[in-house]
Write a protein that holds these residues in place. Sequence first.
Motif, PDB file in Angstrom:
ATOM      1  N   LYS A   1      50.081  63.476  44.563  1.00 14.90           N
ATOM      2  CA  LYS A   1      51.492  63.293  44.239  1.00 14.90           C
ATOM      3  C   LYS A   1      52.195  64.630  44.037  1.00 14.90           C
ATOM      4  CE  LYS A   1      54.508  60.980  40.897  1.00 14.90           C
ATOM      5  NZ  LYS A   1      54.561  60.142  39.665  1.00 14.90           N
TER       6      LYS A   1
ATOM      7  N   GLU B   1      50.622  51.510  43.567  1.00 13.74           N
ATOM      8  CA  GLU B   1      51.886  51.816  42.896  1.00 13.74           C
ATOM      9  C   GLU B   1      52.648  52.913  43.627  1.00 13.74           C
ATOM     10  OE1 GLU B   1      53.274  50.213  40.466  1.00 13.74           O
ATOM     11  OE2 GLU B   1      51.599  48.801  40.385  1.00 13.74           O
TER      12      GLU B   1
ATOM     13  N   LYS C   1      54.094  51.772  46.913  1.00 19.14           N
ATOM     14  CA  LYS C   1      55.317  50.987  46.791  1.00 19.14           C
ATOM     15  C   LYS C   1      56.537  51.876  46.543  1.00 19.14           C
ATOM     16  CE  LYS C   1      57.321  47.184  44.113  1.00 19.14           C
ATOM     17  NZ  LYS C   1      57.086  46.186  43.041  1.00 19.14           N
ATOM     18  N   THR C   2      56.366  52.912  45.733  1.00 20.84           N
ATOM     19  CA  THR C   2      57.518  53.729  45.356  1.00 20.84           C
ATOM     20  C   THR C   2      57.791  54.885  46.313  1.00 20.84           C
ATOM     21  OG1 THR C   2      56.070  55.058  43.928  1.00 20.84           O
ATOM     22  CG2 THR C   2      57.213  53.170  42.931  1.00 20.84           C
ATOM     23  N   VAL C   3      56.759  55.370  47.042  1.00 22.81           N
ATOM     24  CA  VAL C   3      56.931  56.552  47.883  1.00 22.81           C
ATOM     25  C   VAL C   3      56.815  56.226  49.370  1.00 22.81           C
ATOM     26  CG1 VAL C   3      56.051  58.859  48.402  1.00 22.81           C
ATOM     27  CG2 VAL C   3      56.064  58.046  46.034  1.00 22.81           C
TER      28      VAL C   3
ATOM     29  N   ASP D   1      57.773  42.592  47.841  1.00 19.07           N
ATOM     30  CA  ASP D   1      57.975  43.600  48.889  1.00 19.07           C
ATOM     31  C   ASP D   1      57.924  42.959  50.275  1.00 19.07           C
ATOM     32  OD1 ASP D   1      58.212  45.620  47.032  1.00 19.07           O
ATOM     33  OD2 ASP D   1      56.072  46.055  47.002  1.00 19.07           O
TER      34      ASP D   1
END
Length: 862
Positions: free
Chosen positions: A210, A246, A249-251, A286
Amino acid sequence: MHPIIFFCKMDFSQSNLFGYIEDLQELTIIERPVRRSLKTPEEIERLTVDEELSDIERAVYLLSSGQDIQGTSVVANLPVLMRQNPAETLRRVLPKIREVLHVAGVEMQLTAAVSFLTVLQEESVSIHTYSHSFLHIILQHLEHRDAGVSNAWLETLLAVIEALPKETIRHEILNPLVSKAQLSQTLQSRLVSCKIMGKLANKFEAHIIKREILPLVKSLCQDVEYEVRTCMCRQLEHIAQGIGTELTKTVVLPELVELARDEGSSVRLAAFETLVNLLDMFDADDRSQTVLPLVKSFCEKSFKADESILVSLSFHLGKLCNGLYGIFTPEQHLRFLEFYKKLSTLGLQQENGHNDNQLQLQTLEQEKKYISVRKNCAYNFPAMIVFVDPKNFHLELYSIFFCLCHDPEVPVRYTMAISFYEVAKLLNSGVYTIHKELVTLLQDESLEVLDALVGHLPEILELMTNGGENSGSESKLLSIPDLIPALTTAEQRAATSLKWRTHEKLLQKYACLPHIISSDQIYYRFLHRMLTIILTNNVLPVQKAAARTLCVYLRYNRKQEQRHEVIQKLIEQLGQGKSYWNRLRFLDTCEFIMELFSKSFFCKYFFLPVLELTHDPVANVRMKLCYLLPKVKSTLKIPTDKHLLQQLELCIRKLLCQEKDKDVLTIVKRTVLELDRMEISVDAFQKRFYENDLLDQEKERQEHLLLEMEQLEKEKQQNEGRSTNINDKMFEKKRRDSKTSSVLAKSITLSVPGSSSGTSGGKDDKKSKLVRSQSFSTQALHPKYSNIDKCPNKSSATGYTSSVSGMGKSCMLSFSDDSFRAHSTGNSGNAAFPSSSSRNLFNSADQKNNGNKESQSRKMSM
């Protein structure tokens, strides 16, 4: 007589003379390249290396002053040098390779990439030493101007990353990657960075990815070049697996959504395929709010403006429909099903007259694309059965299944033939609905389609006959009425083609038919065809496949008369055939018989015809027989088959004494030694033969059951004939008799497997009579062996080993058959058979004494 000399008058005129000169000039032009290819003494001197140099010194010398081809040879030999002397190779050879690679050509670069990867895989040095010595060289050539060379070094680096420790990867690869992925770098450098980041995602923890990798990923996803965006988009799948659900989903998902709307078609295609592969990592929200709208837009655009995604969409449609199954509304479910149906017939509407208003001519490229789409639909057909539920197959998908099986293009039908077994398994009890398509594919004009279908043909036929509602031995063919003509047509088409491997495969799979159709149908439609193939076909693997399948048919044949006829034909047309090729195939058939039938069956019908081939005039037949003799001997049981054992010994002795071919004689001697070491099983069970005896006993029991079943069927037919003649006045008596016969039939059926315990003495006596009456007669089968029982009961010579050692005195040991028979019958009263624990089954004390006496008497007669 004097030889006749023909004189021809040659014309030396000016025109012809110039023609001769031109011909000579053409010959000199032809020879010039040959002369130029020869090396001059100076070139030979430069290519010559001192023979006294060691491998390391020779490698250093060739890399320093040799030519390119010699340097490439040294680089290719690097793994061998590393195995022999790794320290000296790293100290002296590897620095020279590094120097040469800076100016080396493409061939040496590719060879070096492969050699470095081989050194890593062979683990010639530790991974620390490898990274210190080889890693820098690999990194230096990643951005080579030739794309093939760059990809070769990149593949080597990706393999090295799997083995390197994290610290080395971080300092040597990840830190320089930050600068290599910048927009100021070359296109090649950024493409290499994309692929390396996809590999690094699985090597580090999520927080490191990340912090250090994801910023580079976002930057490359927004690169100005569409090649970089496409490459990075395909690496998002690996990155998502490394960072978890997680962060995906966000990146990752927002980047995929943006890339799915990219202006470049290749970028949109990569985004769509990545979305499909990552469906399992997205939750229901999603999928319904993000993925489903994207997929719907893809489907709409594919027919209107973006046909580039059509092939990929058809390939992933099955996975896509089942991945989104839980969030579909009934309307959406129907819409995707209709979309699949539309893809399945894409390009066929104009031919079928469904698209008369649109008279656009399809280009060749479109035709190929449409064929690929229909082929992908055929590939996804099992997944679509799961999507609509097998219960709804007939209503929803049968028409599409019919169209795909009858598609005009071979690749589509080929794919349907491959997936036919999966479709049959999914339909289960409703498999009878596709029997017509099975017959159609069996009769397909393309042998490729037939070859694809035959791969799972036994399983398909088993499902067809037993999986449906019409299961049962009496109604097996009710669901497939045209099966037998289709099978015979398929075999004949394969036989007339040049693709003998397809024919061989087909014949091997046809061995399943005894479990599918009746014994009479096999006998009249397939069994004689197999014998014809053995006799007439010119391909050895095909003949062997037909021979084995014929033996399987014989094994499960339920009529004694038919079995008798087939055995007789095998012996007469193969074993006693005029062509030596047929006699060789007879020996192959006997091997299959020994594999499939019991020992007693082989000894009863085929033992003596096999031994008869020891007198064959062709050396190859005798040679093949010698190789088969150990298996032949293993079928004997003592003391039941003692007379056959004597015949075997007699044939071996004749071969030893009368064989003139050197190669056959060598094999005979070798076979004799092997036979001497063999042990023969006895009638009683023994520990070392326990498993084989159990298996043989089971085969023999099944063979007896066939005879009993045949007799029971005859009795049943006789009883039915008698019952039709009974008068109506005897109705009560007939009812009582029918009850009695039904009870008797049940008791007989229970006793067939051999597990019933309450059998009466009368029934056992009846069964034993049935077995005796239905058994084959060896004398009837082989008239020429009718005097076998009169053969001597004891061999009157020493063992095989002594015969081999005494070959030097063959002139003194030669004797006629009559003299040998006279000696053996004189000693027939004292037959002694060694026990199975003896290592030499032919060397008992009595045999030695008798053998010595006979040899002395023969010497005296000589």
